[in-house]
Design a protein around this motif. Structure first.
Motif, mmCIF file in Angstrom:
data_model
loop_
_atom_site.group_PDB
_atom_site.id
_atom_site.type_symbol
_atom_site.label_atom_id
_atom_site.label_comp_id
_atom_site.label_asym_id
_atom_site.label_seq_id
_atom_site.Cartn_x
_atom_site.Cartn_y
_atom_site.Cartn_z
ATOM 1 N N ALA A 9 51.717 35.743 50.728
ATOM 2 C CA ALA A 9 51.695 34.701 51.764
ATOM 3 C C ALA A 9 50.648 33.629 51.452
ATOM 4 O O ALA A 9 50.476 32.697 52.229
ATOM 5 C CB ALA A 9 51.438 35.324 53.134
ATOM 6 N N GLY A 10 49.944 33.781 50.335
ATOM 7 C CA GLY A 10 49.049 32.715 49.885
ATOM 8 C C GLY A 10 47.562 33.011 50.006
ATOM 9 O O GLY A 10 46.741 32.157 49.678
ATOM 10 N N VAL A 11 47.211 34.213 50.490
ATOM 11 C CA VAL A 11 45.794 34.522 50.682
ATOM 12 C C VAL A 11 45.239 35.145 49.401
ATOM 13 O O VAL A 11 45.756 36.162 48.918
ATOM 14 C CB VAL A 11 45.592 35.512 51.860
ATOM 15 N N THR A 12 44.198 34.533 48.862
ATOM 16 C CA THR A 12 43.500 35.102 47.710
ATOM 17 C C THR A 12 42.854 36.419 48.152
ATOM 18 O O THR A 12 42.224 36.475 49.207
ATOM 19 C CB THR A 12 42.412 34.114 47.240
ATOM 20 N N CYS A 13 43.049 37.473 47.373
ATOM 21 C CA CYS A 13 42.531 38.792 47.775
ATOM 22 C C CYS A 13 41.671 39.392 46.670
ATOM 23 O O CYS A 13 42.013 39.303 45.487
ATOM 24 C CB CYS A 13 43.673 39.768 48.058
ATOM 25 N N ILE A 14 40.566 40.010 47.072
ATOM 26 C CA ILE A 14 39.727 40.784 46.156
ATOM 27 C C ILE A 14 39.655 42.190 46.732
ATOM 28 O O ILE A 14 39.121 42.392 47.821
ATOM 29 C CB ILE A 14 38.321 40.169 46.023
ATOM 30 N N MET A 15 40.234 43.143 46.002
ATOM 31 C CA MET A 15 40.408 44.492 46.530
ATOM 32 C C MET A 15 39.690 45.516 45.651
ATOM 33 O O MET A 15 39.924 45.585 44.447
ATOM 34 C CB MET A 15 41.905 44.816 46.574
ATOM 35 N N VAL A 16 38.831 46.311 46.271
ATOM 36 C CA VAL A 16 38.234 47.464 45.595
ATOM 37 C C VAL A 16 39.146 48.651 45.832
ATOM 38 O O VAL A 16 39.636 48.848 46.935
ATOM 39 C CB VAL A 16 36.830 47.752 46.179
ATOM 40 N N GLU A 17 39.390 49.449 44.792
ATOM 41 C CA GLU A 17 40.249 50.624 44.969
ATOM 42 C C GLU A 17 39.815 51.801 44.102
ATOM 43 O O GLU A 17 39.449 51.629 42.951
ATOM 44 C CB GLU A 17 41.712 50.281 44.643
ATOM 45 N N GLN A 18 39.849 52.996 44.690
ATOM 46 C CA GLN A 18 39.635 54.205 43.903
ATOM 47 C C GLN A 18 40.947 54.644 43.278
ATOM 48 O O GLN A 18 40.978 55.380 42.300
ATOM 49 C CB GLN A 18 39.034 55.339 44.740
ATOM 50 N N ASN A 19 42.053 54.202 43.861
ATOM 51 C CA ASN A 19 43.367 54.478 43.293
ATOM 52 C C ASN A 19 43.625 53.431 42.209
ATOM 53 O O ASN A 19 44.389 52.484 42.377
ATOM 54 C CB ASN A 19 44.411 54.398 44.407
ATOM 55 N N ALA A 20 42.937 53.641 41.044
ATOM 56 C CA ALA A 20 42.818 52.580 40.045
ATOM 57 C C ALA A 20 44.166 52.166 39.463
ATOM 58 O O ALA A 20 44.464 50.977 39.335
ATOM 59 C CB ALA A 20 41.887 53.045 38.935
ATOM 60 N N ARG A 21 44.972 53.157 39.132
ATOM 61 C CA ARG A 21 46.242 52.847 38.471
ATOM 62 C C ARG A 21 47.133 52.013 39.390
ATOM 63 O O ARG A 21 47.698 51.001 38.996
ATOM 64 C CB ARG A 21 46.929 54.157 38.072
ATOM 65 N N ARG A 22 47.209 52.466 40.613
ATOM 66 C CA ARG A 22 48.023 51.754 41.610
ATOM 67 C C ARG A 22 47.520 50.319 41.813
ATOM 68 O O ARG A 22 48.291 49.376 41.916
ATOM 69 C CB ARG A 22 47.927 52.547 42.912
#
Ligand SMILES: Nc1ncnc2c1ncn2[C@@H]1O[C@H](COP(=O)(O)OP(=O)(O)O)[C@@H](O)[C@H]1O
Ligand SMILES: [Mg+2]
Length: 246
Positions: free
Chosen positions: A192-205
């Protein structure tokens, strides 16, 4: 998704940041990150690498000793949270990210406390992504499952029409089905156009859905590349993805 040009001003630029909580102890040791308009950026790495601290550094929640954070070219280093929210930085912490005693509707209104006049318009946008929440506005957030709370937290952050959304482990602690949903919703928000910065422990996903990723290790960005490049990098696989399997 986007194809940024080399000259475009990044939405977020973390430049060589050293930061920590206690005097004399740096958790981030020269950490850099760029997010261009429309990108979905993934941050992965071992426990304690400083992933949450990096998001907190962008959101003014940890002392930055040197280095700079910019938003669309403006220096935002160490600004307080209310100023950052007003400038378009949305942050969804990993835990305690909804007000349990308030209804879903009240949670969404809290997300908009700086600009209540656009409530209706923003609610329409948010319920276009989180349709089921729109039907349950009067329900107390405390009565929701973990997955549903995560959806409320994302919705609340989206109410302010953020330029960038910082998400700390949106899939953590959720059932497998709800984990899938969290990743799908983050993708939809990004599309939808929102820049996202995501931390994840589910690295592969995380690497499967992000445009570009950063592998953090001991407070530094150890590897960076497109999600696909990192997934196919033998060092990254061996060191950071190995036990998670294909
Ligand atoms: N509020 C805090 N005060 C002091 N040290 C902290 C605080 N939060 C995190 N740390 C320390 O910072 C390091 C990095 O933590 P964190 O950024 O949460 O890592 P990650 O999110 O990658 O697991 C850890 O050693 C952790 O103990
Ligand atoms: Mg963390």
């Amino acid at each position: 998704m986007s194809t940024p040009t080399a000259t475009a001003t990044p939405v977020v630029h973390v430049d060589d940041v050293h930061a920590g909580y206690l005097p004399g102890v740096n958790i981030l040791n020269g950490c850099s990150l760029i997010a261009h308009q429309g990108e979905l950026i993934g941050i992965i790495g071992p426990n304690g690498a400083g992933k949450s601290t990096l998001l907190k550094a962008i959101f003014g929640q940890v002392n930055i000793r040197s280095g700079v954070v910019t938003l669309e070219g403006d220096d935002i280093t160490g600004l307080p949270a209310n100023k950052l929210v007003a400038r378009g930085v949305g942050f969804i912490p990993q835990t305690n990210n909804v007000f349990p005693s308030l209804t879903i509707e009240e949670n969404l209104q809290m997300g908009l406390y700086q600009n209540p006049s656009v409530y209706k318009e923003r609610l329409e946008f948010v319920t276009s992504i989180f349709g089921e929440l729109g039907k349950r506005l009067k329900q107390r957030a405390g009565s929701l499952s973990g997955g549903e709370r995560q959806m409320v937290a994302m919705s609340r952050a989206l109410m302010m029409d953020p330029k960038v959304l910082l998400l700390d482990e949106p899939s953590a602690g959720l059932s497998p089905v709800r984990q899938d949903e969290a990743f799908i919703r983050v993708s939809e928000i990004n599309k939808a156009g929102v820049t996202c910065i995501m931390v994840e422990q589910n690295a592969r996903r995380c690497l499967q859905i992000c445009d570009r990723g950063y592998v953090l290790d001991q407070g530094r960005d150890a590897y960076t590349g497109t999600g696909r490049e990192l997934l196919n990098d033998s060092k990254v696989t061996e060191l950071y993805l190995g036990s998670l399997g294909a």
